[in-house]
Write an enzyme that holds these catalytic residues in place. Structure first.
Site, PDB file in Angstrom:
ATOM      1  NE  ARG A  25      56.445  64.674  68.513  1.00 20.67           N
ATOM      2  CZ  ARG A  25      57.757  64.618  68.289  1.00 20.67           C
ATOM      3  NH1 ARG A  25      58.413  65.712  67.997  1.00 20.67           N
ATOM      4  NH2 ARG A  25      58.403  63.491  68.390  1.00 20.67           N
ATOM      5  NE  ARG A  29      60.021  71.017  70.578  1.00 26.90           N
ATOM      6  CZ  ARG A  29      61.005  70.295  70.046  1.00 26.90           C
ATOM      7  NH1 ARG A  29      62.247  70.531  70.383  1.00 26.90           N
ATOM      8  NH2 ARG A  29      60.733  69.348  69.163  1.00 26.90           N
ATOM      9  NE  ARG A  38      60.179  70.945  76.518  1.00 27.12           N
ATOM     10  CZ  ARG A  38      61.318  71.612  76.346  1.00 27.12           C
ATOM     11  NH1 ARG A  38      61.347  72.931  76.490  1.00 27.12           N
ATOM     12  NH2 ARG A  38      62.416  70.966  76.035  1.00 27.12           N
ATOM     13  CG  ASP A  75      58.718  60.492  73.319  1.00 22.58           C
ATOM     14  OD1 ASP A  75      58.541  61.472  72.569  1.00 22.58           O
ATOM     15  OD2 ASP A  75      59.547  59.603  73.091  1.00 22.58           O
ATOM     16  CE1 TYR A 152      65.090  58.125  68.073  1.00 23.39           C
ATOM     17  CE2 TYR A 152      63.347  56.626  67.405  1.00 23.39           C
ATOM     18  CZ  TYR A 152      63.985  57.839  67.294  1.00 23.39           C
ATOM     19  OH  TYR A 152      63.536  58.769  66.398  1.00 23.39           O
TER      20      TYR A 152
HETATM   21  O1  CP3 Z   1      51.655  64.018  68.811  1.00 26.82           O
HETATM   22  C1  CP3 Z   1      51.515  64.477  69.961  1.00 26.82           C
HETATM   23  O2  CP3 Z   1      51.232  65.666  70.195  1.00 26.82           O
HETATM   24  C2  CP3 Z   1      51.565  63.501  71.132  1.00 26.82           C
HETATM   25  C3  CP3 Z   1      52.806  63.389  71.817  1.00 26.82           C
HETATM   26  C4  CP3 Z   1      53.991  62.753  71.103  1.00 26.82           C
HETATM   27  C5  CP3 Z   1      55.322  63.159  71.340  1.00 26.82           C
HETATM   28  N1  CP3 Z   1      56.159  62.306  70.708  1.00 26.82           N
HETATM   29  C6  CP3 Z   1      55.717  64.318  72.164  1.00 26.82           C
HETATM   30  C7  CP3 Z   1      57.071  64.882  72.008  1.00 26.82           C
HETATM   31  C8  CP3 Z   1      54.049  61.660  70.236  1.00 26.82           C
HETATM   32  C9  CP3 Z   1      52.917  60.862  69.605  1.00 26.82           C
HETATM   33  C10 CP3 Z   1      55.431  61.380  70.011  1.00 26.82           C
HETATM   34  C11 CP3 Z   1      55.895  60.256  69.189  1.00 26.82           C
HETATM   35  C12 CP3 Z   1      57.331  60.079  68.969  1.00 26.82           C
HETATM   36  N2  CP3 Z   1      58.361  60.338  69.820  1.00 26.82           N
HETATM   37  C13 CP3 Z   1      57.867  59.504  67.807  1.00 26.82           C
HETATM   38  C14 CP3 Z   1      57.073  58.964  66.654  1.00 26.82           C
HETATM   39  C15 CP3 Z   1      56.545  60.019  65.774  1.00 26.82           C
HETATM   40  C16 CP3 Z   1      57.598  60.785  65.004  1.00 26.82           C
HETATM   41  O3  CP3 Z   1      57.742  61.988  65.273  1.00 26.82           O
HETATM   42  O4  CP3 Z   1      58.257  60.175  64.143  1.00 26.82           O
HETATM   43  C17 CP3 Z   1      59.266  59.477  67.955  1.00 26.82           C
HETATM   44  C18 CP3 Z   1      60.271  58.960  66.941  1.00 26.82           C
HETATM   45  C19 CP3 Z   1      59.568  59.999  69.248  1.00 26.82           C
HETATM   46  C20 CP3 Z   1      60.897  60.106  69.898  1.00 26.82           C
HETATM   47  C21 CP3 Z   1      61.256  61.507  70.156  1.00 26.82           C
HETATM   48  N3  CP3 Z   1      60.648  62.300  71.102  1.00 26.82           N
HETATM   49  C22 CP3 Z   1      62.251  62.276  69.515  1.00 26.82           C
HETATM   50  C23 CP3 Z   1      63.136  61.779  68.397  1.00 26.82           C
HETATM   51  C24 CP3 Z   1      62.223  63.536  70.092  1.00 26.82           C
HETATM   52  C25 CP3 Z   1      63.176  64.678  69.810  1.00 26.82           C
HETATM   53  C26 CP3 Z   1      62.841  65.376  68.562  1.00 26.82           C
HETATM   54  C27 CP3 Z   1      62.042  66.604  68.864  1.00 26.82           C
HETATM   55  O5  CP3 Z   1      61.038  66.839  68.180  1.00 26.82           O
HETATM   56  O6  CP3 Z   1      62.457  67.330  69.778  1.00 26.82           O
HETATM   57  C28 CP3 Z   1      61.177  63.554  71.055  1.00 26.82           C
HETATM   58  C29 CP3 Z   1      60.764  64.694  71.893  1.00 26.82           C
HETATM   59  C30 CP3 Z   1      59.313  65.062  71.898  1.00 26.82           C
HETATM   60  N4  CP3 Z   1      58.269  64.181  71.935  1.00 26.82           N
HETATM   61  C31 CP3 Z   1      58.790  66.378  71.933  1.00 26.82           C
HETATM   62  C32 CP3 Z   1      57.396  66.275  72.006  1.00 26.82           C
HETATM   63  C33 CP3 Z   1      56.391  67.395  72.119  1.00 26.82           C
HETATM   64  C34 CP3 Z   1      59.632  67.643  71.987  1.00 26.82           C
HETATM   65  C35 CP3 Z   1      60.226  67.705  73.341  1.00 26.82           C
HETATM   66  C36 CP3 Z   1      60.263  69.066  73.950  1.00 26.82           C
HETATM   67  O7  CP3 Z   1      59.220  69.641  74.309  1.00 26.82           O
HETATM   68  O8  CP3 Z   1      61.394  69.542  74.123  1.00 26.82           O
END
Ligand code: CP3
Length: 344
Positions: A25, A29, A38, A75, A152
């Protein structure tokens, strides 16, 4: 020509005095420049499907910190969307999807080959990145592992205990197995196109592998990862694969050998000393600083970082967090971690 990219050298089994570093990540944010882009995109999914802006946020942490790897901005839930599930994000809460618990809902999914229609913009992001990244930076593509994505899809949202997916696999294993198989096929399609577009490494995120016990871990975490890795390596000989069975605990031991992945990513539920002895003996490991140090900082951050570097210094290691950095992290703590890894 001898490989010069530090991440690829680690994945090939080389120990390095200074381990290469990137962060889960890393585009997120906690960075003001991410929040600005964003906002420009409108929302998170629009950002994922806008190749120019998705490439821009991927590059932001590379410019700011000079990480050794960039991870594609996308994602894991884009794949179920490409298979036909509804997907949206509720601000402050997380993802929502249409649920999948019946044969009819499974039958409504698209075939694996159809995913590219939706995912083409992601491949375009990869192409832009492979053109614009610095020569020394490795580009990592990724997808979710079938079990984690299924948790999910079945529940329609994140759940504390993945209860709905456990229930479906126990009550209707035939249906659940078909869902896992479709996700495996879709994942191979998705990752294969990322590699065609320029991804040099792929990572398979099994964030909820830790909720699988005993034979279930073998059947739903280990075996899908093994089959996906084999299919990808058949199509792309020499492709390095990172597996992340988060929460696997003692099942981290033997995971690389059983699945064929080149590197096992470790969460912070195992100590680096234990993992050096039981996991790194089989090859490269990645991890595993607790992400909370990026919030709390201080001397504890420096000490834990040094401890991890020291514990893994006898073999191939990619420094990373144990899980994604959180929005409340302080960007200065990230710099401090990097300075500690690189400067001692
Ligand atoms: O790592 C990186 O920078 C690359 C991008 C990336 C994202 N999600 C961007 C993201 C990667 C590799 C993921 C993987 C992901 N997504 C996983 C597996 C890794 C982990 O964290 O366990 C999972 C379970 C998801 C599903 C997901 N996406 C959830 C549960 C959420 C909400 C939780 C949160 O952190 O807000 C997301 C949203 C998400 N994916 C964000 C980002 C940067 C935040 C969204 C935003 O900007 O509002």
């Amino acid at each position: 020509m001898a490989e010069t990219k530090t991440i690829l050298r680690a994945l090939a089994g080389e120990s390095q005095a200074v381990p290469p570093i990137w962060m889960m990540r890393q585009a997120g944010r906690y960075l003001p420049e991410y929040r600005a882009t964003r906002a420009q995109a409108g929302d998170f999914l629009s950002l994922c499907y806008n190749p120019e802006l998705a490439a821009e946020v991927t590059l932001q942490p590379i410019r700011r910190y000079g990480f050794d790897a960039a991870i594609l901005f996308a994602d894991i839930l884009l794949l179920p969307q490409a298979l036909g599930a509804e997907l949206w994000f509720v601000t402050g809460e997380g993802p929502r999807l249409s649920t999948l618990t019946t044969e009819a809902e499974f039958e409504a999914l698209k075939p694996a080959e159809a995913v590219h229609e939706t995912l083409n913009p992601v491949y375009e992001t990869v192409r832009i990145l492979s053109r614009d990244l610095p020569a020394e930076t490795t580009l990592i593509g990724f997808a979710g592992a079938p079990w984690t994505v299924a948790t999910y899809m079945v529940a329609g949202r994140g759940t504390p205990d993945q209860g709905p997916a456990h229930k479906l696999k126990d009550e209707n294993p035939a249906l659940f197995d078909r869902l896992i198989a479709r996700l495996e096929e879709g994942t191979v399609e998705y990752l294969s196109r990322q590699v065609d577009a320029g991804a040099e490494v792929v990572k398979i995120f099994d964030s909820w592998a830790g909720s699988l016990r005993g034979a279930d871990f073998d059947r739903y975490a280990l075996e899908p990862c093994r089959r996906i890795t084999a299919a990808l390596k058949a199509r792309h000989p020499g492709l390095p694969v990172i597996g992340f069975p988060r929460g696997a605990g003692e099942r981290y031991e033997g995971f690389a050998q059983a699945t064929g992945v080149d590197c096992v990513a470790l969460d912070d539920g195992v100590t680096p000393e234990w993992a050096a002895e039981h996991v790194q003996k089989d090859g490269c490991v990645q991890g595993n600083l607790a992400a909370s140090h990026m919030v709390t900082g201080g001397e504890a951050l420096v000490e834990e970082t040094r401890r991890i570097v020291r514990a893994f210094s006898g073999g191939p290691h990619i420094f990373n967090l144990g899980h994604g950095i959180t929005p409340d992290a302080d960007p200065d703590n990230v710099q401090r971690m990097i300075d500690t890894v690189r400067g001692g």
